[in-house]
Design a protein around this motif. Structure first.
Motif, PDB file in Angstrom:
ATOM      1  N   PRO A 182       0.805  -1.232   0.000  1.00  0.00           N
ATOM      2  CA  PRO A 182       0.000   0.000   0.000  1.00  0.00           C
ATOM      3  C   PRO A 182       0.831   1.273   0.000  1.00  0.00           C
ATOM      4  N   ARG A 183       2.154   1.155   0.249  1.00  0.00           N
ATOM      5  CA  ARG A 183       3.025   2.334   0.189  1.00  0.00           C
ATOM      6  C   ARG A 183       3.632   2.525  -1.198  1.00  0.00           C
ATOM      7  N   ASP A 184       3.285   1.655  -2.154  1.00  0.00           N
ATOM      8  CA  ASP A 184       3.784   1.775  -3.519  1.00  0.00           C
ATOM      9  C   ASP A 184       3.294   3.086  -4.134  1.00  0.00           C
ATOM     10  N   GLU A 185       4.203   3.842  -4.739  1.00  0.00           N
ATOM     11  CA  GLU A 185       3.860   5.169  -5.242  1.00  0.00           C
ATOM     12  C   GLU A 185       2.775   5.118  -6.312  1.00  0.00           C
ATOM     13  N   GLN A 186       2.861   4.180  -7.241  1.00  0.00           N
ATOM     14  CA  GLN A 186       1.858   4.090  -8.298  1.00  0.00           C
ATOM     15  C   GLN A 186       0.497   3.720  -7.731  1.00  0.00           C
ATOM     16  N   PHE A 187       0.474   2.829  -6.736  1.00  0.00           N
ATOM     17  CA  PHE A 187      -0.783   2.453  -6.089  1.00  0.00           C
ATOM     18  C   PHE A 187      -1.413   3.664  -5.411  1.00  0.00           C
ATOM     19  N   ILE A 188      -0.589   4.456  -4.731  1.00  0.00           N
ATOM     20  CA  ILE A 188      -1.098   5.659  -4.054  1.00  0.00           C
ATOM     21  C   ILE A 188      -1.670   6.643  -5.069  1.00  0.00           C
ATOM     22  N   GLN A 189      -0.964   6.839  -6.180  1.00  0.00           N
ATOM     23  CA  GLN A 189      -1.443   7.771  -7.201  1.00  0.00           C
ATOM     24  C   GLN A 189      -2.761   7.306  -7.810  1.00  0.00           C
ATOM     25  N   ARG A 190      -2.921   5.997  -7.968  1.00  0.00           N
ATOM     26  CA  ARG A 190      -4.185   5.482  -8.522  1.00  0.00           C
ATOM     27  C   ARG A 190      -5.347   5.674  -7.569  1.00  0.00           C
ATOM     28  N   ASN A 191      -5.047   5.906  -6.298  1.00  0.00           N
ATOM     29  CA  ASN A 191      -6.097   5.985  -5.283  1.00  0.00           C
ATOM     30  C   ASN A 191      -6.104   7.327  -4.559  1.00  0.00           C
ATOM     31  N   GLY A 192      -5.938   8.385  -5.329  1.00  0.00           N
ATOM     32  CA  GLY A 192      -6.108   9.727  -4.788  1.00  0.00           C
ATOM     33  C   GLY A 192      -4.835  10.504  -4.598  1.00  0.00           C
ATOM     34  N   ASN A 194      -2.854  10.726  -2.007  1.00  0.00           N
ATOM     35  CA  ASN A 194      -2.561  11.120  -0.627  1.00  0.00           C
ATOM     36  C   ASN A 194      -2.436   9.858   0.217  1.00  0.00           C
ATOM     37  N   GLU A 195      -1.192   9.492   0.557  1.00  0.00           N
ATOM     38  CA  GLU A 195      -0.958   8.244   1.283  1.00  0.00           C
ATOM     39  C   GLU A 195      -1.663   8.232   2.634  1.00  0.00           C
ATOM     40  N   SER A 196      -1.556   9.326   3.379  1.00  0.00           N
ATOM     41  CA  SER A 196      -2.147   9.387   4.717  1.00  0.00           C
ATOM     42  C   SER A 196      -3.656   9.206   4.656  1.00  0.00           C
ATOM     43  N   ALA A 197      -4.323   9.896   3.733  1.00  0.00           N
ATOM     44  CA  ALA A 197      -5.780   9.794   3.619  1.00  0.00           C
ATOM     45  C   ALA A 197      -6.192   8.391   3.183  1.00  0.00           C
ATOM     46  N   MET A 198      -5.414   7.792   2.283  1.00  0.00           N
ATOM     47  CA  MET A 198      -5.739   6.453   1.805  1.00  0.00           C
ATOM     48  C   MET A 198      -5.616   5.423   2.924  1.00  0.00           C
ATOM     49  N   LEU A 199      -4.518   5.490   3.688  1.00  0.00           N
ATOM     50  CA  LEU A 199      -4.323   4.538   4.790  1.00  0.00           C
ATOM     51  C   LEU A 199      -5.396   4.704   5.862  1.00  0.00           C
ATOM     52  N   LYS A 200      -5.834   5.948   6.049  1.00  0.00           N
ATOM     53  CA  LYS A 200      -6.907   6.191   7.027  1.00  0.00           C
ATOM     54  C   LYS A 200      -8.185   5.487   6.597  1.00  0.00           C
ATOM     55  N   LYS A 201      -8.500   5.521   5.310  1.00  0.00           N
ATOM     56  CA  LYS A 201      -9.686   4.826   4.813  1.00  0.00           C
ATOM     57  C   LYS A 201      -9.546   3.310   4.980  1.00  0.00           C
ATOM     58  N   ASP A 205      -4.048   3.670   9.392  1.00  0.00           N
ATOM     59  CA  ASP A 205      -3.461   4.954   9.790  1.00  0.00           C
ATOM     60  C   ASP A 205      -2.056   5.170   9.227  1.00  0.00           C
ATOM     61  N   SER A 206      -1.109   4.301   9.575  1.00  0.00           N
ATOM     62  CA  SER A 206       0.258   4.419   9.064  1.00  0.00           C
ATOM     63  C   SER A 206       0.935   3.063   9.209  1.00  0.00           C
ATOM     64  N   LEU A 207       2.086   2.914   8.523  1.00  0.00           N
ATOM     65  CA  LEU A 207       2.776   1.625   8.509  1.00  0.00           C
ATOM     66  C   LEU A 207       4.263   1.812   8.738  1.00  0.00           C
ATOM     67  N   ASP A 208       4.894   0.795   9.324  1.00  0.00           N
ATOM     68  CA  ASP A 208       6.346   0.794   9.464  1.00  0.00           C
ATOM     69  C   ASP A 208       6.995   0.557   8.100  1.00  0.00           C
ATOM     70  N   SER A 209       8.187   1.124   7.930  1.00  0.00           N
ATOM     71  CA  SER A 209       8.983   0.851   6.734  1.00  0.00           C
ATOM     72  C   SER A 209       9.968  -0.266   7.073  1.00  0.00           C
ATOM     73  N   LEU A 210       9.556  -1.489   6.813  1.00  0.00           N
ATOM     74  CA  LEU A 210      10.375  -2.646   7.177  1.00  0.00           C
ATOM     75  C   LEU A 210      11.118  -3.159   5.949  1.00  0.00           C
ATOM     76  N   ASP A 280     -21.813   8.670   4.080  1.00  0.00           N
ATOM     77  CA  ASP A 280     -20.618   7.886   3.814  1.00  0.00           C
ATOM     78  C   ASP A 280     -19.524   8.291   4.793  1.00  0.00           C
ATOM     79  N   THR A 281     -18.649   7.346   5.150  1.00  0.00           N
ATOM     80  CA  THR A 281     -17.595   7.591   6.127  1.00  0.00           C
ATOM     81  C   THR A 281     -16.718   8.768   5.720  1.00  0.00           C
ATOM     82  N   ASP A 282     -16.572   9.739   6.642  1.00  0.00           N
ATOM     83  CA  ASP A 282     -15.735  10.922   6.424  1.00  0.00           C
ATOM     84  C   ASP A 282     -16.134  11.649   5.138  1.00  0.00           C
ATOM     85  N   SER A 283     -17.435  11.699   4.879  1.00  0.00           N
ATOM     86  CA  SER A 283     -17.936  12.290   3.639  1.00  0.00           C
ATOM     87  C   SER A 283     -19.257  12.999   3.925  1.00  0.00           C
ATOM     88  N   GLN A 284     -19.617  13.932   3.043  1.00  0.00           N
ATOM     89  CA  GLN A 284     -20.893  14.634   3.158  1.00  0.00           C
ATOM     90  C   GLN A 284     -21.987  13.988   2.321  1.00  0.00           C
TER      91      GLN A 284
END
Length: 380
Positions: A182-192, A194-201, A205-210, A280-284
């Motif tokens: 989910p931290r892949d740059e292309q995946f993030i771009q395909r889904n808005g 914004n990594e932080s907003a995507m992980l929140k959905k 929330d956030s992930l370790d860089s292992l 809808d969650t976090d939506s109007q």
């Protein structure tokens, strides 16, 4: 001017044979034809080599124009098109489990971990969470629970946590279905983007860089049963194990639309009335199951042409207060738009966002939070 040297050349690379005219007179008439034949043979050989080289040249090399009547070479076949990244996940590709499953949330507290060290941060009967299915970010709705514990409480390493949960999930017939980090740059771009907003959905929330490939840091598992789908997310962050469980199911409608007559009575008596609408969650965006309640407000205003209302949005205290105020205003504005779309004058309605500032109940309980999440109609 007479020349002593005659030149014999061909129309390829410059290869010439020179003959002294005076000397040629002394050469036997039998030798001269042999020399000429040899030179022509050499020219032909050079031309054949050039043609062979042209045949072996790569397809991308520019070709000389074909001679009239010649057949053009066939174009090479185009390579097969690869599947587009983020292609829709095939749910049927995951086998249905034949295991007898324990009750929700399906995974017990690890042996040796005191119950008080396992923190439940979310436990709701119905919500929407985005899961990682293949390379698709997929919304699912149902019962949701999120639990967290510290690795130090069990003296576990990240590797031990990964292998323990992997074994437990496989024993339940679960299949790991994430095909991209989910931290892949292309995946993030395909889904808005914004990594932080995507992980929140996604509820992580956030992930370790292992760096250890044996410890991915994020795993999406799926248990298919004959009646439902169960999504389990394993993730690591700051020495904590986080387990998110979503059991897909339809929402059970518990809130009924308050009839226009009762809305009118409450407004006359108290000056305001609360509506419990679903967004809808976090939506109007108002969910379809709440539109009948909006229709009752329309009936109210049609029956009382002089009535003017302020529509106030309210939230619970979860998250950032400033964000909640902004969200509550957006939800109030959505309600106003839904009412005015039914031929009610916009001059009779205003919107306000109160966020978490005017709670009706304790935000420390789920029941209290549910009561605080509301839209109020206020007579003006």
């Amino acid at each position: 001017m007479a020349r002593d040297i005659d030149e014999l050349c061909y129309s390829g690379p410059p290869i010439c044979f020179q003959f002294d005219t005076r000397a040629m007179k002394r050469i036997s008439t039998l030798v001269l034809p042999l020399l000429i034949a040899a030179s022509l043979t050499a020219c032909k050989s050079k031309q054949n080599e050039a043609q062979d080289a042209a045949k072996d040249a790569p397809a991308s090399t520019a070709q000389a124009p074909a001679e009239p009547g010649a057949t053009a070479p066939a174009a090479p076949a185009a390579p097969a098109t690869a599947a587009a990244p983020g292609a829709k996940f095939d749910l049927q590709s995951v086998p249905v489990t034949d295991k007898a499953l324990p009750p929700f949330p399906y995974l017990a507290t690890p042996t040796g971990l005191p119950e008080e060290h396992m923190t439940t941060t979310k436990d709701v009967e119905f919500d929407r969470v985005f899961v990682l299915a293949g390379e698709e970010l997929r919304p699912v709705e149902g019962k949701v629970q999120k639990r967290i514990f510290n690795l130090y409480s069990l003296k576990w390493s990240a590797l031990a946590a990964h292998r323990n949960y992997e074994a437990a999930l496989k024993a339940l017939g679960a299949t790991r279905v994430d095909k991209v980090d989910p931290r892949d740059e292309q995946f993030i771009q395909r889904n808005g983007g914004n990594e932080s907003a995507m992980l929140k959905k996604m509820g992580v929330d956030s992930l370790d860089s292992l760096e250890d490939p044996e410890v991915p840091g994020f795993e999406q598992w799926l248990i298919r049963t004959p009646s439902t789908n169960i999504w389990l997310t394993f993730s690591l962050k700051n020495g904590e194990v986080r387990i998110l469980t979503v059991e897909e199911k339809a929402m059970q409608q518990q809130v009924q639309a308050l009839p226009a007559a009762k809305l009118s009575s409450a407004l006359k008596q108290d000056g305001h009335v609360a509506l419990y609408l679903n967004f809808d969650t976090d939506s109007q965006v108002i969910r379809p199951d709440s539109l009948p309640a909006v229709d009752e407000v329309v009936k109210l205003m049609q029956g009382e042409p002089a009535l003017k209302l302020r529509v106030e949005g309210h939230t619970d205290a979860t998250g950032d207060a400033a964000h909640n105020r902004k969200l509550s205003l957006a939800r109030a504005e959505s309600v106003v738009q839904a009412i005015t779309a039914k031929n009610i004058s916009a001059q009779r309605l205003t919107a306000a966002g109160k966020g978490p500032d005017q709670p009706l109940a304790d935000n420390g309980t789920e029941a209290g939070k549910a009561k605080n999440r509301r839209v109020e109609l206020v007579r003006v």
